[in-house]
Design an enzyme around this catalytic site. Structure first.
Site, PDB file in Angstrom:
ATOM      1  N   GLU A   8     103.897  58.892  69.660  1.00 30.90           N
ATOM      2  CA  GLU A   8     103.527  58.020  70.791  1.00 30.90           C
ATOM      3  C   GLU A   8     102.403  58.589  71.644  1.00 30.90           C
ATOM      4  O   GLU A   8     102.390  58.408  72.864  1.00 30.90           O
ATOM      5  CB  GLU A   8     104.764  57.677  71.645  1.00 30.90           C
ATOM      6  N   HIS A  27     111.817  60.758  76.428  1.00 32.39           N
ATOM      7  CA  HIS A  27     112.636  61.441  75.423  1.00 32.39           C
ATOM      8  C   HIS A  27     112.654  62.936  75.744  1.00 32.39           C
ATOM      9  O   HIS A  27     111.711  63.450  76.348  1.00 32.39           O
ATOM     10  CB  HIS A  27     112.020  61.280  74.025  1.00 32.39           C
TER      11      HIS A  27
END
Lengths: 404, 404
Positions: free
Chosen positions: A49, A270
């Site tokens: 990402e 995360h």
């Protein structure tokens, strides 16, 4: 790796959640990630990402001293978001795009546009195959419409690893698999490739409870998503496998726990996963799997095949209904054309509709025709790919049952 | 292959040109192909352009006795058209779809809809990796707009073979590469993988002059296509490579010459290629390539990279112009919306346009907006993939120059 008894390898894996204009405090976090990586001195860094190439370039400049080798994997409309930084030379790279990855019309679930793929780099310190990847996101666990797509991805990934890993001594995979440890996709991936979960194998663990990587303590995590899982969930993994005559042991596994060490904000929504692996050359090659393992594997493949079959039938239904819609729109257009020609030829004395509504209807029909045809084409491809995967799984099952 | 000094392998490769409703005398030809294959008893049959699953099923039934193992590769909207028949068990299959394959809006060039890919099957008689494939067609040699796409495919194919071939003892590739023997794509594929051309290596050859596979003697060939090449062209190949401690020799290569043996019609518009290979285990592993070969290879990769760069700039221009078109259409729509709102709010005394033209214009703008956005998304993906391939080629060049 010849001549060296043991290689100690430190790996960092993180889903960076660095979406331009959308991710909170992106630039600050990317800076923070860069600073930490420079300080900590890992051997291999697998990031996901990183959607902006500018962020990758900034990281590359910052990390040039300690990680002189890096690669950014380009794919899809937005990009794959995958990149790798390494202390050792990257000899070769390869990008494998999954054949199915969500629907282009689900704009709010951007997966299709990302071109989800697995980036493979070869040769970080002798034959070491390292993969950075992300699978299709799970948007609703109860009614997970993307499960068949994610299973196709897990299967393709497993097949890809089986076919490419022979060139390596060790396979290393880090990424956001978007699956819980007990999910069929994870069992399929690990069972079919022989990859082992660093969390389960680690001799020493330090981090969030159960190794979770999406936790309520993280201020960027959407807490409503975690309501059914008050402790958090584990969806980011480091997996590994030794090929030929090597053994790999996970000495230590760590995760961040919300805020980055010594800071007030986390790296990402995360948690980062950090593993220390010991790679050692052994005398004899590693033996084949046992018959019992094959039976368990056959069950897993059967379970996955059932889910893919469910997805196949859903895709067939969607293909049928979009095709029917396209035919209806075409019929309406033809009818209108006939009526218009009739009027022009002077068959009808009066035009039955006002001109404006007639035109509006024609444009509407044309729009529906184009859209429905597009959908039909897309779902036809989906059916082909699901069908193909089901075929491959059937072949795998046969092989498992014939040579137990 | 252990314990056997020599394995003699007979391979049949054909682009079947079996497109439903479009290909001439399709059913008759598929029957003829099936009969010949049953009679001739090859070891491995690699077919392309079998677009109809029904044709595959018919062949499968007919050939069940002599080729008990087969696989049909599903992909794209129409399918990949690839299938494999084998006398020996197929242990595993894998489908790799190229990331670029023409344009969906070029309906007359159906490549995009076919999902061109490479079908890989493992384990036909011990570790043997066999690939059946077709690359993007060349529609105009002088102004070949698809050259960058075909080069990306050739590169991806080469990378794929490099990464998967370590699991095999021998790699076998048969297919319609849509490139002439001297084309940069062929040189790239063979140079980068070490694959050898069965025609160039054959000890004995029998067939069309220069090994051509599209010849004027074939009644199905479009003679206008072959005007610049009165003898025909060679675009179907059987390539092979021995891995580890094996050697492969091509004892014999044959092509059909127009009409099928003893019949009045050919199998297809392409000629079939048939090779007899000798596979032998050798004592010592095959040595690395020489420095001179690396220099030649570097030139080929540079040439290919230049062509990919040309494609990249063309794709960037198309991305830019489709984006600009989308923005203009959006502006027009907004302007119309403002005008309509103004009229509704009673700002203007009279509506400036008649209703019908106003609506027509709005629909036109909407249509252009949707189309241009779609094109922009597509060309953005094209740019990413071409850029990614250029990156990989640059990395390969660096590796070639650093370790000559």
């Amino acid at each position: 790796m010849e001549g060296e008894p043991t290689l100690r390898l430190r790996i960092f894996d993180l889903n960076c959640w660095a979406i331009r204009y959308l991710s909170k405090r992106r630039q600050e976090r990317v800076r923070l990630i860069g600073d930490t990586l420079r300080r900590e001195d890992f051997d291999l860094v697998l990031l996901q990402e990183v959607w902006s190439e500018q962020d990758y370039s900034d990281l590359k400049v910052k990390l040039a001293g300690c990680y002189p080798f890096s690669h950014y994997f380009r794919s899809g409309v937005i990009g794959s978001g995958l990149c790798i930084f390494s202390r050792f030379p990257i000899l070769d790279t390869l990008l494998y795009q999954y054949s199915l990855n969500g629907y282009p019309y689900m704009l709010q679930h951007g997966d299709w546009f990302c071109g989800k793929s697995v980036g493979v780099s070869m040769g970080v310190r002798a034959p070491l195959l390292s993969l950075s990847l992300q699978l299709h996101a799970e948007y609703c666990r109860e009614k997970d419409a993307y499960l068949p797509h994610r299973l196709v991805q897990a299967w393709e990934l497993a097949q890809f690893i089986r076919h490419t890993s022979k060139a390596a001594d060790v396979v290393l995979l880090g990424g956001d698999l978007n699956m819980h440890p007990e999910d069929v996709g994870i069992r399929l991936l690990c069972g079919w490739t022989g990859l082992r979960d660093a969390f389960a194998e680690a001799m020493h663990f330090e981090g969030c409870k159960n190794g979770c990587t999406l936790v309520p303590d993280n201020c960027f995590t959407d807490s409503s998503e975690l309501l059914p899982f008050p402790l958090g969930i584990r969806i980011d993994y480091i997996l590994y496998k030794a090929i030929s005559s090597f053994t790999v042991k996970c000495e230590e596994l760590k995760t961040t726990m919300g805020p980055a060490p010594g800071m007030d904000i986390p790296f990402s929504d995360h948690e980062a996963v950090m593993a220390t692996l010991h790679i050692q050359r052994q005398g004899q090659p590693v033996g084949a799997t046992s018959g019992t393992a094959d039976l368990v594997l056959a069950d897993v493949v059967t379970e996955a095949r059932t889910e893919v079959g469910v997805g196949l039938r859903a895709a067939q239904r969607q293909r049928y209904s979009s095709g029917r819609m396209a035919v209806l729109a075409l019929l309406l257009l033809l009818l209108q054309a006939a009526a218009a020609l009739g009027t022009l030829a002077g068959l009808g004395t009066e035009q039955p509709f006002p001109k404006l509504s007639f035109c509006l209807l024609a444009f509407l029909a044309l729009g529906v025709l184009v859209l429905a045809t597009g959908l039909h084409v897309f779902h036809t491809m989906e059916v082909k790919m699901l069908h193909g995967t089901e075929d491959q799984m059937r072949m795998a099952l046969r092989a498992l049952q014939e040579h137990p």
